[in-house]
Design an enzyme around this catalytic site. Structure first.
Site, PDB file in Angstrom:
ATOM      1  N   SER A  82     -73.288  65.906  24.499  1.00 29.58           N
ATOM      2  CA  SER A  82     -72.283  66.482  23.596  1.00 29.58           C
ATOM      3  C   SER A  82     -72.259  65.744  22.263  1.00 29.58           C
ATOM      4  CB  SER A  82     -70.882  66.413  24.241  1.00 29.58           C
ATOM      5  OG  SER A  82     -70.418  65.089  24.254  1.00 29.58           O
ATOM      6  N   LEU A  84     -72.323  63.945  18.806  1.00 35.15           N
ATOM      7  CA  LEU A  84     -73.390  63.453  17.943  1.00 35.15           C
ATOM      8  C   LEU A  84     -74.725  63.377  18.682  1.00 35.15           C
ATOM      9  CD1 LEU A  84     -74.392  62.278  15.284  1.00 35.15           C
ATOM     10  CD2 LEU A  84     -73.535  60.034  16.026  1.00 35.15           C
ATOM     11  N   SER A 215     -69.838  52.090  14.633  1.00 38.62           N
ATOM     12  CA  SER A 215     -68.702  52.777  14.015  1.00 38.62           C
ATOM     13  C   SER A 215     -68.220  51.926  12.851  1.00 38.62           C
ATOM     14  CB  SER A 215     -67.576  52.903  15.057  1.00 38.62           C
ATOM     15  OG  SER A 215     -66.336  53.170  14.441  1.00 38.62           O
ATOM     16  N   TYR A 228     -62.024  49.530  21.820  1.00 35.28           N
ATOM     17  CA  TYR A 228     -63.111  50.232  21.116  1.00 35.28           C
ATOM     18  C   TYR A 228     -63.652  49.375  19.971  1.00 35.28           C
ATOM     19  CZ  TYR A 228     -65.426  54.103  18.595  1.00 35.28           C
ATOM     20  OH  TYR A 228     -66.336  54.912  17.959  1.00 35.28           O
ATOM     21  N   LYS A 232     -67.392  47.699  19.526  1.00 32.61           N
ATOM     22  CA  LYS A 232     -68.279  48.026  18.400  1.00 32.61           C
ATOM     23  C   LYS A 232     -68.592  46.778  17.570  1.00 32.61           C
ATOM     24  CE  LYS A 232     -68.770  52.482  19.203  1.00 32.61           C
ATOM     25  NZ  LYS A 232     -70.064  53.067  19.560  1.00 32.61           N
ATOM     26  N   THR A 263     -66.074  65.533  16.974  1.00 32.10           N
ATOM     27  CA  THR A 263     -66.660  65.621  18.325  1.00 32.10           C
ATOM     28  C   THR A 263     -65.533  65.540  19.361  1.00 32.10           C
ATOM     29  OG1 THR A 263     -66.832  63.245  18.645  1.00 32.10           O
ATOM     30  CG2 THR A 263     -68.678  64.307  17.522  1.00 32.10           C
TER      31      THR A 263
HETATM   32  N1  LIG Z   1     -66.564  60.933  16.859  1.00 33.37           N
HETATM   33  C1  LIG Z   1     -66.308  59.944  16.014  1.00 33.37           C
HETATM   34  O1  LIG Z   1     -65.326  59.983  15.245  1.00 33.37           O
HETATM   35  C2  LIG Z   1     -67.202  58.763  15.962  1.00 33.37           C
HETATM   36  C3  LIG Z   1     -68.098  58.486  16.974  1.00 33.37           C
HETATM   37  N2  LIG Z   1     -68.856  57.362  16.901  1.00 33.37           N
HETATM   38  C4  LIG Z   1     -69.762  57.030  17.991  1.00 33.37           C
HETATM   39  O2  LIG Z   1     -70.644  58.099  18.218  1.00 33.37           O
HETATM   40  C5  LIG Z   1     -71.136  58.017  19.556  1.00 33.37           C
HETATM   41  C6  LIG Z   1     -71.134  59.402  20.186  1.00 33.37           C
HETATM   42  O3  LIG Z   1     -69.803  59.816  20.390  1.00 33.37           O
HETATM   43  P1  LIG Z   1     -69.300  61.315  20.103  1.00 33.37           P
HETATM   44  O4  LIG Z   1     -70.426  62.231  20.092  1.00 33.37           O
HETATM   45  O5  LIG Z   1     -68.415  61.241  18.944  1.00 33.37           O
HETATM   46  O6  LIG Z   1     -68.375  61.551  21.379  1.00 33.37           O
HETATM   47  P2  LIG Z   1     -68.506  62.539  22.645  1.00 33.37           P
HETATM   48  O7  LIG Z   1     -67.366  62.178  23.528  1.00 33.37           O
HETATM   49  O8  LIG Z   1     -68.638  63.943  22.206  1.00 33.37           O
HETATM   50  O9  LIG Z   1     -69.871  62.114  23.305  1.00 33.37           O
HETATM   51  C7  LIG Z   1     -69.984  60.937  24.024  1.00 33.37           C
HETATM   52  C8  LIG Z   1     -71.280  60.979  24.822  1.00 33.37           C
HETATM   53  O10 LIG Z   1     -71.410  59.729  25.510  1.00 33.37           O
HETATM   54  C9  LIG Z   1     -71.710  59.986  26.864  1.00 33.37           C
HETATM   55  N3  LIG Z   1     -71.129  58.960  27.730  1.00 33.37           N
HETATM   56  C10 LIG Z   1     -69.849  58.526  27.744  1.00 33.37           C
HETATM   57  N4  LIG Z   1     -69.691  57.599  28.692  1.00 33.37           N
HETATM   58  C11 LIG Z   1     -70.895  57.437  29.281  1.00 33.37           C
HETATM   59  C12 LIG Z   1     -71.385  56.630  30.335  1.00 33.37           C
HETATM   60  N5  LIG Z   1     -70.583  55.785  31.004  1.00 33.37           N
HETATM   61  N6  LIG Z   1     -72.685  56.722  30.691  1.00 33.37           N
HETATM   62  C13 LIG Z   1     -73.496  57.582  30.052  1.00 33.37           C
HETATM   63  N7  LIG Z   1     -73.122  58.375  29.044  1.00 33.37           N
HETATM   64  C14 LIG Z   1     -71.821  58.311  28.666  1.00 33.37           C
HETATM   65  C15 LIG Z   1     -71.091  61.342  27.167  1.00 33.37           C
HETATM   66  O11 LIG Z   1     -71.856  61.952  28.178  1.00 33.37           O
HETATM   67  P3  LIG Z   1     -71.266  62.524  29.576  1.00 33.37           P
HETATM   68  O12 LIG Z   1     -69.759  62.427  29.497  1.00 33.37           O
HETATM   69  O13 LIG Z   1     -71.783  63.914  29.662  1.00 33.37           O
HETATM   70  O14 LIG Z   1     -71.867  61.640  30.580  1.00 33.37           O
HETATM   71  C16 LIG Z   1     -71.277  62.080  25.859  1.00 33.37           C
HETATM   72  O15 LIG Z   1     -72.532  62.713  25.824  1.00 33.37           O
HETATM   73  C17 LIG Z   1     -70.248  57.006  20.260  1.00 33.37           C
HETATM   74  O16 LIG Z   1     -70.922  55.778  20.387  1.00 33.37           O
HETATM   75  C18 LIG Z   1     -69.073  56.857  19.319  1.00 33.37           C
HETATM   76  O17 LIG Z   1     -68.468  55.594  19.426  1.00 33.37           O
HETATM   77  C19 LIG Z   1     -68.820  56.527  15.828  1.00 33.37           C
HETATM   78  C20 LIG Z   1     -67.976  56.771  14.799  1.00 33.37           C
HETATM   79  C21 LIG Z   1     -67.100  57.898  14.779  1.00 33.37           C
HETATM   80  C1  LIG Z   2     -57.697  49.437  -3.629  1.00 33.85           C
HETATM   81  C2  LIG Z   2     -57.875  50.393  -2.513  1.00 33.85           C
HETATM   82  C3  LIG Z   2     -57.855  49.697  -1.162  1.00 33.85           C
HETATM   83  C4  LIG Z   2     -58.036  50.681  -0.052  1.00 33.85           C
HETATM   84  C5  LIG Z   2     -58.011  50.039   1.277  1.00 33.85           C
HETATM   85  C6  LIG Z   2     -57.281  50.913   2.207  1.00 33.85           C
HETATM   86  C7  LIG Z   2     -57.495  50.569   3.621  1.00 33.85           C
HETATM   87  C8  LIG Z   2     -57.384  51.808   4.426  1.00 33.85           C
HETATM   88  C9  LIG Z   2     -57.789  51.562   5.820  1.00 33.85           C
HETATM   89  C10 LIG Z   2     -58.851  52.540   6.223  1.00 33.85           C
HETATM   90  C11 LIG Z   2     -59.152  52.399   7.680  1.00 33.85           C
HETATM   91  C12 LIG Z   2     -60.185  53.392   8.059  1.00 33.85           C
HETATM   92  C13 LIG Z   2     -60.425  53.396   9.533  1.00 33.85           C
HETATM   93  C14 LIG Z   2     -61.573  54.314   9.830  1.00 33.85           C
HETATM   94  C15 LIG Z   2     -61.846  54.323  11.286  1.00 33.85           C
HETATM   95  C16 LIG Z   2     -63.042  55.136  11.601  1.00 33.85           C
HETATM   96  O1  LIG Z   2     -63.599  55.823  10.782  1.00 33.85           O
HETATM   97  O2  LIG Z   2     -63.464  55.057  12.864  1.00 33.85           O
HETATM   98  C17 LIG Z   2     -64.578  55.819  13.270  1.00 33.85           C
HETATM   99  C18 LIG Z   2     -64.485  55.961  14.759  1.00 33.85           C
HETATM  100  O3  LIG Z   2     -65.238  55.346  15.474  1.00 33.85           O
HETATM  101  C19 LIG Z   2     -63.432  56.861  15.258  1.00 33.85           C
HETATM  102  O4  LIG Z   2     -63.088  56.559  16.578  1.00 33.85           O
HETATM  103  P1  LIG Z   2     -61.588  56.868  17.058  1.00 33.85           P
HETATM  104  O5  LIG Z   2     -61.617  56.756  18.529  1.00 33.85           O
HETATM  105  O6  LIG Z   2     -60.700  55.841  16.425  1.00 33.85           O
HETATM  106  O7  LIG Z   2     -61.236  58.269  16.618  1.00 33.85           O
END
Ligand SMILES: NC(=O)C1=CN([C@@H]2O[C@H](COP(=O)(O)OP(=O)(O)OC[C@H]3O[C@@H](n4cnc5c(N)ncnc54)[C@H](OP(=O)(O)O)[C@@H]3O)[C@@H](O)[C@H]2O)C=CC1
Ligand SMILES: CCCCCCCCCCCCCCCC(=O)OCC(=O)COP(=O)(O)O
Length: 345
Positions: A82, A84, A215, A228, A232, A263
């Site tokens: 699923s 990314l 992340s 989390y 990371k 996602t």
């Molecule tokens: N979405 C966001 O905002 C962000 C995401 N990321 C990172 O991107 C990556 C992908 O996440 P995303 O696509 O967003 O989330 P999803 O929840 O859509 O996908 C997560 C994927 O990870 C797999 N997974 C989870 N746990 C396990 C496990 N124990 N063993 C094997 N596979 C596992 C799931 O597969 P299944 O459940 O089918 O086994 C699924 O395919 C992650 O590392 C996430 O931290 C980074 C920044 C932002």
């Molecule tokens: C002079 C200007 C200064 C501006 C500074 C402002 C500071 C604002 C803080 C911004 C924080 C951003 C956090 C972003 C988090 C993020 O993008 O996470 C990505 C993920 O992995 C999301 O995972 P989640 O499970 O949290 O949805």
């Protein structure tokens, strides 16, 4: 320094709009124009990254750079069922890679295989039906066996994309230690176990490429994400060490740190007692299009980038602030806390 007041004009919004949706575009001017245009040839995305040779921060405008070939390369993608991971599967498949897709759910992975195979019909490029390997990254004992299975698919791995991951919502006071541990197992110990199991074969061949999807939260820690963000940060540190250690074998290490992506991550997140959070947060719903992030992953692989941050201006400033003006960063994070968890959604 610690007592500094935050000016009222200071941006105070954690869930800022991603670059793709912002009026003032800093990261990728083409994303908002072309939401449905993600394709192998559309490499106009620009983003902040560490330059491969100098290690200095630059803005990559795309195109023109010589890149590693993906055609016929054996690319392993974890979490390919699923989000990314699935989009990465699409773009690497379309680029002619021989894929090994990993996940826990065989049926969902098979569905991805079918979609990809169907999408190849009529394309000119040589594409391959993906293989699948089913295992749970949180069960590190099974990872060695999975690595053997992965290697059996094509006899080698050219690119390992450690993408699978899980997020978390909760405050530390109410979070069981077992939850902190479980998130570390999936996001940190699983990927490093798989990396270490596949690395010897890459070192023997003096060839390969390790990628990890970290992340923005691998660079800054925000309230209510302890498990989390910690996982990371650990990921960033481990793969930075690895990069330095294996450069001599010609094996690049790429850490990709995206902001919010649209996602199921928040839906699948765990809470402090281990139950599923089950909410599609606004920050997630308004996040980057995963197809565009997958394109950026492909580009990072082709360019052998070392460190790529895919984030809008606020997270980018926050990352610098954490190093250059930590007192202000901490103040901002505490101010988020005093407004409660709602601000992070
Ligand atoms: N979405 C966001 O905002 C962000 C995401 N990321 C990172 O991107 C990556 C992908 O996440 P995303 O696509 O967003 O989330 P999803 O929840 O859509 O996908 C997560 C994927 O990870 C797999 N997974 C989870 N746990 C396990 C496990 N124990 N063993 C094997 N596979 C596992 C799931 O597969 P299944 O459940 O089918 O086994 C699924 O395919 C992650 O590392 C996430 O931290 C980074 C920044 C932002
Ligand atoms: C002079 C200007 C200064 C501006 C500074 C402002 C500071 C604002 C803080 C911004 C924080 C951003 C956090 C972003 C988090 C993020 O993008 O996470 C990505 C993920 O992995 C999301 O995972 P989640 O499970 O949290 O949805």
């Amino acid at each position: 320094m610690e007592q500094q007041a935050i000016p009222s004009w200071f941006p105070n919004q954690i869930g800022e709009k991603p670059v793709a949706l912002q009026e003032t575009v800093v990261g990728c001017p083409f994303l908002s124009d072309n939401p449905g245009s993600a394709s192998d040839t559309d490499s106009r995305c620009c983003y902040t990254q560490q330059d491969n040779n100098s290690g200095t921060v630059c803005v990559d405008q795309g195109g023109g750079l010589p890149g590693a070939a993906v055609q016929d390369a054996v690319v392993v993608i974890t979490g390919a069922s699923s989000g990314l991971g699935k989009e990465c599967a699409r773009v690497f498949h379309a680029a002619g890679a021989r894929l090994v897709l990993c996940g826990r759910d065989a049926a969902r992975l098979q569905q991805v295989v079918q979609e990809l195979t169907a999408s190849s019909a009529g394309t000119q490029r040589q594409t391959y039906a993906p293989s699948t390997v089913i295992f749970d990254l949180a069960d590190t004992d099974t990872v060695d066996r999975a690595a053997e299975e992965i290697l059996k698919c094509y006899g080698q791995v050219d690119v390992l994309i450690n993408n699978a991951g899980i997020s978390y919502r909760g405050n530390i006071l109410d979070t069981h230690l077992s939850v902190q541990r479980d998130v570390m197992e999936t996001n940190y110990f699983g990927p490093i176990a798989l990396t270490q199991a596949l690395l010897p074969s890459m070192v023997r061949r003096r060839s390969g490429h390790i990628v990890v999807i970290s992340s923005v939260q691998g660079k800054i820690a925000i309230p209510y994400r302890s498990a989390y963000a910690a996982s990371k940060h650990a990921t960033q540190a481990y793969f930075d060490c690895l990069r330095a250690e294996i450069e001599r074998y010609g094996i690049p290490v790429t850490v990709i740190s995206p902001g919010y992506i649209r996602t199921n991550l928040s839906l699948n997140a765990v809470t402090g007692d281990g139950s599923k959070y089950g909410v599609l947060d606004k920050t997630t719903a308004l996040g980057w299009d995963p197809r565009d992030v997958a394109q950026a992953v492909l580009r990072a692989v082709r360019q052998k980038s070392k460190d790529v941050v895919l984030a809008g201006p606020l997270p980018t400033v926050a990352i610098y602030l954490r190093t250059l003006w930590p007192a202000l960063f901490f103040k901002l994070m505490s101010s988020r806390d005093s407004q409660g968890e709602e601000t992070e959604r």
